[in-house]
Design a protein around this motif. Structure first.
Motif, PDB file in Angstrom:
ATOM      1  N   GLY A 136       0.791  -1.221   0.000  1.00  0.00           N
ATOM      2  CA  GLY A 136       0.000   0.000   0.000  1.00  0.00           C
ATOM      3  C   GLY A 136       0.822   1.270   0.000  1.00  0.00           C
ATOM      4  O   GLY A 136       0.388   2.299  -0.521  1.00  0.00           O
ATOM      5  N   GLN A 137       2.015   1.223   0.581  1.00  0.00           N
ATOM      6  CA  GLN A 137       2.876   2.403   0.576  1.00  0.00           C
ATOM      7  C   GLN A 137       3.540   2.633  -0.785  1.00  0.00           C
ATOM      8  O   GLN A 137       4.057   3.719  -1.047  1.00  0.00           O
ATOM      9  N   TYR A 138       3.523   1.616  -1.618  1.00  0.00           N
ATOM     10  CA  TYR A 138       4.034   1.727  -2.985  1.00  0.00           C
ATOM     11  C   TYR A 138       2.960   1.168  -3.921  1.00  0.00           C
ATOM     12  O   TYR A 138       3.143   0.112  -4.535  1.00  0.00           O
ATOM     13  N   PRO A 139       1.835   1.884  -4.053  1.00  0.00           N
ATOM     14  CA  PRO A 139       0.667   1.309  -4.722  1.00  0.00           C
ATOM     15  C   PRO A 139       0.865   1.017  -6.198  1.00  0.00           C
ATOM     16  O   PRO A 139       0.058   0.292  -6.792  1.00  0.00           O
ATOM     17  N   TYR A 140       1.937   1.542  -6.804  1.00  0.00           N
ATOM     18  CA  TYR A 140       2.181   1.204  -8.205  1.00  0.00           C
ATOM     19  C   TYR A 140       2.504  -0.275  -8.388  1.00  0.00           C
ATOM     20  O   TYR A 140       2.490  -0.782  -9.522  1.00  0.00           O
ATOM     21  N   TYR A 141       2.789  -0.991  -7.293  1.00  0.00           N
ATOM     22  CA  TYR A 141       2.945  -2.443  -7.386  1.00  0.00           C
ATOM     23  C   TYR A 141       1.681  -3.088  -7.955  1.00  0.00           C
ATOM     24  O   TYR A 141       1.753  -4.120  -8.630  1.00  0.00           O
ATOM     25  N   PHE A 142       0.516  -2.510  -7.663  1.00  0.00           N
ATOM     26  CA  PHE A 142      -0.722  -3.069  -8.190  1.00  0.00           C
ATOM     27  C   PHE A 142      -0.736  -3.025  -9.715  1.00  0.00           C
ATOM     28  O   PHE A 142      -1.389  -3.850 -10.369  1.00  0.00           O
ATOM     29  N   ASN A 143      -0.020  -2.070 -10.304  1.00  0.00           N
ATOM     30  CA  ASN A 143      -0.005  -1.946 -11.757  1.00  0.00           C
ATOM     31  C   ASN A 143       0.658  -3.138 -12.433  1.00  0.00           C
ATOM     32  O   ASN A 143       0.457  -3.376 -13.620  1.00  0.00           O
TER      33      ASN A 143
ATOM     34  N   LEU B  29       1.052  -1.051   4.271  1.00  0.00           N
ATOM     35  CA  LEU B  29       2.218  -1.936   4.247  1.00  0.00           C
ATOM     36  C   LEU B  29       3.259  -1.493   3.230  1.00  0.00           C
ATOM     37  O   LEU B  29       2.940  -0.991   2.152  1.00  0.00           O
ATOM     38  N   THR B  30       4.534  -1.706   3.562  1.00  0.00           N
ATOM     39  CA  THR B  30       5.600  -1.573   2.586  1.00  0.00           C
ATOM     40  C   THR B  30       5.623  -2.827   1.724  1.00  0.00           C
ATOM     41  O   THR B  30       4.917  -3.808   1.998  1.00  0.00           O
ATOM     42  N   HIS B  31       6.445  -2.818   0.688  1.00  0.00           N
ATOM     43  CA  HIS B  31       6.542  -4.002  -0.163  1.00  0.00           C
ATOM     44  C   HIS B  31       7.051  -5.206   0.639  1.00  0.00           C
ATOM     45  O   HIS B  31       6.550  -6.325   0.473  1.00  0.00           O
TER      46      HIS B  31
ATOM     47  N   ASN C 153       3.696   6.452 -10.672  1.00  0.00           N
ATOM     48  CA  ASN C 153       3.901   6.093  -9.267  1.00  0.00           C
ATOM     49  C   ASN C 153       3.009   6.870  -8.316  1.00  0.00           C
ATOM     50  O   ASN C 153       2.505   6.309  -7.336  1.00  0.00           O
ATOM     51  N   GLU C 154       2.815   8.148  -8.606  1.00  0.00           N
ATOM     52  CA  GLU C 154       2.100   8.996  -7.658  1.00  0.00           C
ATOM     53  C   GLU C 154       0.629   9.201  -8.037  1.00  0.00           C
ATOM     54  O   GLU C 154      -0.260   8.854  -7.266  1.00  0.00           O
ATOM     55  N   GLU C 155       0.370   9.738  -9.231  1.00  0.00           N
ATOM     56  CA  GLU C 155      -1.012  10.038  -9.586  1.00  0.00           C
ATOM     57  C   GLU C 155      -1.843   8.773  -9.852  1.00  0.00           C
ATOM     58  O   GLU C 155      -2.885   8.568  -9.222  1.00  0.00           O
TER      59      GLU C 155
END
Length: 472
Positions: free
Chosen positions: A224-231, A286-288, A429-431
């Motif tokens: 969740g702290q690096y939500p671009y992982y979902f991409n 969560l972090t990665h 990553n951000e937007e």
């Protein structure tokens, strides 16, 4: 440690930055400041030979900076030993703070020779290219390969590797060393305990997640702290539903690309995971690494990730976990692309700064890394494929990497490679990541998330200070 004026200059710069005498500029500052234009310590080339195609000076020292992430740095240290066998000593630096530590040096015209420009704090490659701060690697690609002088380096690379280094022209500005399979990572053991098969359609996914929920286990977790992982799964899911042209339109910042029916279907499917309570509680924070730990504890079935995860999570992975990866679950039979479709591409990007003191040495170091010995060593050390064709052939692979290789083979030509993440890093990553994060946390619904994505893409398209790229 190295000695002499070469190291003294670099050591002084490093100590000065550490002492706070350099202010670390923001990304926007880098885009507005060109490099310092070289220095008097640059290493001159010697005469080129078959064994030394770049004319590396016999005692040429080298500075290599490695991102200390999922792959660690031992593979680079091993390649550096090979370099030192023929040339000068290597100053080796490992860090997770690539932009923080190196951006001031790039602006001042005093960069290291080779940079593993990776991780959450990577420098914006588009900004570096725009300011002519990164070297075109075409000379490396056209040079004879380390193992067979009759074969060029270019001819040894996996499909798509060169393209990942191109930004709207024939020039190649980075060498992505790892070959990553992105997808839904899972434990075969966990699925076997639930007595379920890997879900091929979204209805099957929901049924598997419901069965897991009934037994006190979440269907998904994520960083969740690096939500671009979902991409890593969301983008190929969109492409699978609507076709690769939908992703190309998104990459090209076309008007209303995010409002395509395939995007809406994908967002609504993912939102259903949250709405039905199938996402591990607390995942948005969560972090990665924390999300991977929860997954390793059998607290969640699936995690969106890349094939570096096996090495990164190794110390906390149970012996019986039997790690594996599958392509993103299909929506249904109406999808434009087959179930096996996935995102796989070269990653872990290495660059040589245009102002590097030892450009010939940097090119030779990358040629060494692309040799069979170094490429096989990389795979054995970090459980990841490299960008070198056939380098893993004959190796005994751990379960996750073996699964990745099988999934890649099953996909065949059905590979999608979204370019938004590296063409427009902040947007991705951000937007985009922020909109997906808010949706997966249940704070907004899919329509609002899509609107945010489209508005952010439009703002990027209209911002003349941001260099634009197009698929060719």
């Amino acid at each position: 440690m190295n000695s002499g004026p070469y190291l003294n200059r670099r050591a002084l710069m490093g100590r000065t930055a550490a002492a706070g005498l350099f202010t670390v500029p923001a990304v926007s500052a880098l885009t507005s400041c060109a490099s310092g234009g070289g220095d008097d310590d640059s290493v001159e080339r010697e005469e080129s030979t078959d064994a030394n195609p770049f004319g590396v000076s016999a005692d040429a020292e080298l500075e290599v900076v490695i991102f200390d992430g999922g792959f660690g740095d031992q593979y680079a240290l091993d390649a550096e030993k090979i370099y030192q066998g023929s040339y000068g000593t290597v100053e080796h630096v490992k860090t997770t703070e690539i932009q923080t530590r190196l951006q001031p040096r790039m602006v001042q015209g005093d960069p290291p020779d080779v940079i593993d420009n990776s991780g959450a704090d990577a420098m914006d490659i588009a900004a570096l290219i725009r300011n002519e701060q990164v070297l075109d690697l075409t000379e490396l690609l056209d040079a004879p390969s380390l193992d067979d002088p009759g074969v060029t380096v270019r001819e040894t690379l996996m499909p798509g590797t060169i393209e990942m280094g191109q930004f709207g022209s024939d020039a190649v500005y980075r060498l992505s060393y790892a070959f990553i399979v992105y997808g839904q990572w899972y434990s075969r053991t966990a699925l076997n305990r639930l007595e379920v098969e890997y879900p091929r359609t979204w209805d099957e996914m929901l049924a598997v997640c419901e069965k897991a929920k009934q037994q006190g286990m979440a269907g998904w977790t994520y960083a969740g702290q690096y939500p671009y992982y979902f991409n890593f799964t969301l983008y190929p899911f969109i492409g699978k539903i609507g076709g690769a042209d939908v992703l190309r339109a998104i990459d090209n910042l076309e008007p209303n690309a995010w409002r395509h029916d395939a995007v809406k279907a994908a967002f609504e499917a993912y939102y259903e995971l949250t709405a039905r309570g199938y996402v591990l509680q607390g995942s948005p924070g969560l972090t990665h690494e924390e999300s991977q730990d929860e997954w390793n504890k059998y607290n969640a079935l699936f995690i969106p990730n890349g094939s570096w995860v096996e090495n990164e999570a190794r110390k906390n992975t149970p012996a019986d976990f039997d790690m594996a990866v599958g392509p993103p679950t299909s929506l249904d039979s109406s999808d434009a692309m087959p179930f096996e479709t996935l995102w796989a591409s070269a990653s872990e990007p290495f660059i040589i700064p245009a102002d590097a003191p030892n450009v010939p040495g940097g090119l030779e170091f990358l040629r060494i890394m692309l040799g069979r010995e170094s490429a096989r060593n990389f795979t054995e050390l970090v459980s990841s494929l490299s960008c070198v064709r056939g380098a893993a052939d004959g190796l005994e692979l751990p379960p996750g990497l073996s699964s990745a290789q099988e999934t890649l083979a099953a996909a065949g030509d059905n590979i999608v490679i979204p370019r938004l993440p590296d063409w427009y890093r902040q947007l991705n990553n951000e937007e985009i990541g922020g909109a997906v994060a808010a949706m997966m946390a249940g704070e907004i619904e899919p329509d609002e998330a899509i609107n945010r994505c489209q508005q952010a893409a439009d703002a990027t398209a209209q911002d003349d200070s941001i260099q634009k790229f197009q698929h060719v």
